[in-house]
Design a protein around this motif. Structure first.
Motif, short mmCIF file in Angstrom:
data_model
loop_
_atom_site.label_atom_id
_atom_site.label_comp_id
_atom_site.label_asym_id
_atom_site.label_seq_id
_atom_site.Cartn_x
_atom_site.Cartn_y
_atom_site.Cartn_z
N HIS A 1 0.71 -1.14 -0.01
CA HIS A 1 -0.16 -0.02 0.10
C HIS A 1 0.85 0.95 -0.08
O HIS A 1 1.59 1.54 1.18
CB HIS A 1 -0.71 0.10 1.22
N HIS A 2 0.68 2.10 -1.10
CA HIS A 2 1.58 3.13 -1.25
C HIS A 2 0.81 4.40 -0.23
O HIS A 2 -0.17 4.98 -0.67
CB HIS A 2 1.68 3.67 -2.87
N ILE A 3 1.48 4.66 0.79
CA ILE A 3 0.69 5.74 1.76
C ILE A 3 1.02 7.06 1.05
O ILE A 3 0.39 8.00 0.97
CB ILE A 3 1.30 5.56 3.22
N SER A 4 2.15 7.18 0.43
CA SER A 4 2.70 8.47 -0.11
C SER A 4 3.66 7.89 -1.01
O SER A 4 4.07 6.90 -1.23
CB SER A 4 3.26 9.69 0.84
N SER A 5 4.33 8.95 -1.81
CA SER A 5 5.34 8.70 -2.62
C SER A 5 6.64 8.22 -2.01
O SER A 5 7.60 7.48 -2.83
CB SER A 5 5.97 9.95 -3.52
N THR A 6 6.69 8.39 -0.75
CA THR A 6 8.00 7.84 0.04
C THR A 6 7.68 6.93 1.08
O THR A 6 8.52 5.95 1.62
CB THR A 6 9.09 8.91 0.55
N GLU A 7 6.52 6.76 1.24
CA GLU A 7 5.96 5.73 2.43
C GLU A 7 5.22 4.72 1.87
O GLU A 7 4.01 5.01 1.24
CB GLU A 7 5.41 6.85 3.59
N GLU B 1 3.25 0.78 3.10
CA GLU B 1 2.95 -0.10 4.04
C GLU B 1 2.62 -1.67 3.41
O GLU B 1 2.12 -1.87 2.36
CB GLU B 1 1.43 0.04 4.64
N GLN C 1 5.42 -0.59 8.23
CA GLN C 1 5.75 0.74 7.22
C GLN C 1 6.96 0.89 7.02
O GLN C 1 7.81 0.79 8.13
CB GLN C 1 4.90 2.11 8.06
N VAL D 1 9.89 3.97 5.29
CA VAL D 1 9.88 5.21 4.50
C VAL D 1 11.36 5.32 3.81
O VAL D 1 12.42 4.94 4.32
CB VAL D 1 10.06 6.06 5.59
#
Length: 329
Positions: free
Chosen positions: A276-282, A284, A294, A296
């Motif tokens: 799961h891409h929480i953000s472009s750098t984080e 899950e 998670q 980063v």
């Protein structure tokens, strides 16, 4: 004519005195040599010197008693050398009772008695060991029996006094060794038979394991296809990572995460079932055991996760910390 007879008589007397003096000198020398031989325990040579002294003084009481005493001592020594301690002890008593003999020979006789007593004490001990080994043999304790016998046979049993005991120990040791060989042969046959049974069972188990493995591989292939369909690309986080203290390395891909500690031959590998891409750098990550974590991507070469901060490295650099104990895939 009368003056000539007197002169002749005087000359003969001088010769007699001179001859007597010479005899005394040889006598004393022979006695001294005989005593020296006693000190060396060369009793036959001592007897020879004393008899030569007696030749110089045929009726000398001292030389006569020394010859008598040394002959008895020779008898004692002969009996001792043959292992007949009973006779040797009787002769030793006669040596000590001889009046007019030498105390030196008495001391040697006492020393011979002490030697016999020590040997008798040793024989009693060795005989006890033999009986113990014999008992062990009857009870089937073969190793223990043989150890006791070998310990006895390592002793100095060269004297005839020990000959019978030595023969008994050697004979029993032979029997024990033969019994051990028979037992070992029987054990080998039993081991071989058991090995055949185990080999058959192993073959059957391997056949079963192979079938189970094939089934598992089939299931794994199916699960892999399902995971690949459900997962997304791990992106820039894919690669080999090393903790800053260089004690743990990991390999992260879109399908699994595997890590191991430095110089360890045991690691863990978890298949990734969902990304799961929480953000472009984080991100899950969800693993096949249900655990989620998670991570980063601080930058292209730094990853932060549960184990702390990790730096990007090559496969070779990651595996270098294990020094051959383990290798990341």
């Amino acid at each position: 004519m009368k003056k000539l007879s007197i002169a002749l008589l005087a000359f003969l007397m001088i010769l007699a005195v001179y001859g007597c003096s010479q005899n005394n000198e040889v006598y004393e020398k022979m006695i001294e040599q005989g005593m020296q031989q006693i000190e060396k325990e060369e009793y036959e040579r001592a007897e020879n010197f004393f008899e030569k002294a007696l030749d110089q003084k045929t009726k000398d009481e001292k030389a006569t008693m020394l010859v008598q005493q040394i002959k008895i001592m020779l008898k004692a020594k002969t009996a001792f050398d043959s292992g007949d301690f009973e006779t040797a002890k009787i002769s030793v008593e006669e040596v000590l009772k001889t009046k007019g003999g030498t105390e030196k020979l008495g001391e040697k006789a006492k020393g011979l008695v002490e030697q016999m007593e020590e040997m008798e004490e040793a024989k009693d001990k060795y005989s006890s060991n033999y009986n113990e080994a014999k008992k062990n043999f009857k009870q089937g304790e073969l190793d223990q029996s043989l150890n006791v016998l070998e310990e006895v046979l390592e002793k100095d049993l060269s004297h005839p006094f020990f000959s019978e005991l030595k023969e008994d120990c050697e004979a029993l040791a032979t029997k024990v060794k033969e019994a051990k060989e028979e037992t070992e042969a029987k054990d080998v046959a039993e081991v071989e038979a058991q090995a055949k049974v185990e080999a058959k069972a192993k073959a059957e188990a391997e056949k079963k394991t192979a079938a189970e493995k094939a089934e598992k591989e089939k299931q794994a292939a199916e699960e892999k296809e399902q995971k690949e369909a459900a997962s997304k690309d791990i992106g820039a986080a894919e690669g080999y990572w090393l903790t800053e203290d260089q004690t743990e390395a990991c390999h992260l891909t879109s399908s699994y995460l595997t890590c191991a500690v430095k110089q360890s031959d045991v690691g863990f590998k978890h298949d990734i079932t969902h990304i799961h891409h929480i953000s472009s750098t984080e991100l899950e990550l969800t693993f096949n055991n249900g655990h989620k974590t998670q991570i980063v991507l601080a930058n292209n070469n730094v990853l932060e996760g549960e184990v702390g901060r990790l730096n990007r490295v090559s496969k070779e650099e990651a595996n270098a910390i294990y020094e051959g104990y383990y290798e990341l895939p």
